[in-house]
Design a protein around this motif. Sequence first.
Motif, mmCIF file in Angstrom:
data_model
loop_
_atom_site.group_PDB
_atom_site.id
_atom_site.type_symbol
_atom_site.label_atom_id
_atom_site.label_comp_id
_atom_site.label_asym_id
_atom_site.label_seq_id
_atom_site.Cartn_x
_atom_site.Cartn_y
_atom_site.Cartn_z
ATOM 1 N N LEU A 170 0.826 -1.210 0.000
ATOM 2 C CA LEU A 170 0.000 0.000 0.000
ATOM 3 C C LEU A 170 0.861 1.262 0.000
ATOM 4 N N LYS A 171 1.915 1.246 0.818
ATOM 5 C CA LYS A 171 2.810 2.400 0.871
ATOM 6 C C LYS A 171 3.510 2.607 -0.475
ATOM 7 N N SER A 172 3.943 1.515 -1.085
ATOM 8 C CA SER A 172 4.611 1.619 -2.393
ATOM 9 C C SER A 172 3.647 2.115 -3.470
ATOM 10 N N LEU A 173 2.407 1.647 -3.429
ATOM 11 C CA LEU A 173 1.407 2.123 -4.394
ATOM 12 C C LEU A 173 1.194 3.625 -4.245
ATOM 13 N N GLN A 174 1.054 4.050 -3.000
ATOM 14 C CA GLN A 174 0.834 5.471 -2.739
ATOM 15 C C GLN A 174 2.044 6.293 -3.183
ATOM 16 N N GLU A 175 3.230 5.793 -2.895
ATOM 17 C CA GLU A 175 4.448 6.500 -3.296
ATOM 18 C C GLU A 175 4.559 6.582 -4.818
ATOM 19 N N SER A 176 4.243 5.483 -5.506
ATOM 20 C CA SER A 176 4.358 5.491 -6.965
ATOM 21 C C SER A 176 3.356 6.448 -7.598
ATOM 22 N N ALA A 177 2.162 6.525 -7.040
ATOM 23 C CA ALA A 177 1.170 7.468 -7.568
ATOM 24 C C ALA A 177 1.646 8.904 -7.355
ATOM 25 N N GLY A 178 2.217 9.171 -6.199
ATOM 26 C CA GLY A 178 2.760 10.504 -5.936
ATOM 27 C C GLY A 178 3.927 10.846 -6.847
ATOM 28 N N GLN A 179 4.819 9.881 -7.056
ATOM 29 C CA GLN A 179 5.958 10.109 -7.949
ATOM 30 C C GLN A 179 5.492 10.315 -9.391
#
Length: 180
Positions: A117-126
């Motif tokens: 979940l954290k990686s998904l959120q980070e990738s969307a932000g990036q």
Amino acid sequence: MLLSANAWYVLPWSDWVGVVGFPLGLFGLWLTFKQARSAKDAATAANDAVKRTQVQIRANQLLVLIPQLRWIAAELDFAIDDGNVRLAKRHLDSWRWQANNIHGMLTSADASQRRVLKSLQESAGQAASAGTLLMRKNSGEESMLDQCEKAREAIGRVCDQLSKWAGENVTQVSTDEGAE
């Protein structure tokens, strides 16, 4: 009454109803308890089946969405290689939409999915940041590859983690079903 009668067989029929009714009432209570316990066990089994089905549906949905994410990542790489800013921006936006969709699906999963979940959120932000950088008019001094580098790294991490998640959950559900 029983004591006042000369013999037990002299009891009137109304007293016999009471004598026979008491053990029948106890037997009825025992049957009711047994059925209530069976109903509780059936409800627990149904609840477990619903949970397994939800995990299976989530895994099946991800099995469909993961190849789409990988396709978006590959197309983003092609757009960057070709220097096509608009196409790269479109793929970054598609990534954000798909990543947020999957994030929503996994939010209801157990707490062990926090890393994904954290990686998904980070990738969307990036992806959002890279899209903003691409659309700036004065971004000519920085190459498209440099502008999208962090997003591409985050996207690769997510693709790897989601592939692992799907493999684990599909296998886990199959193992649970085989145990029954």
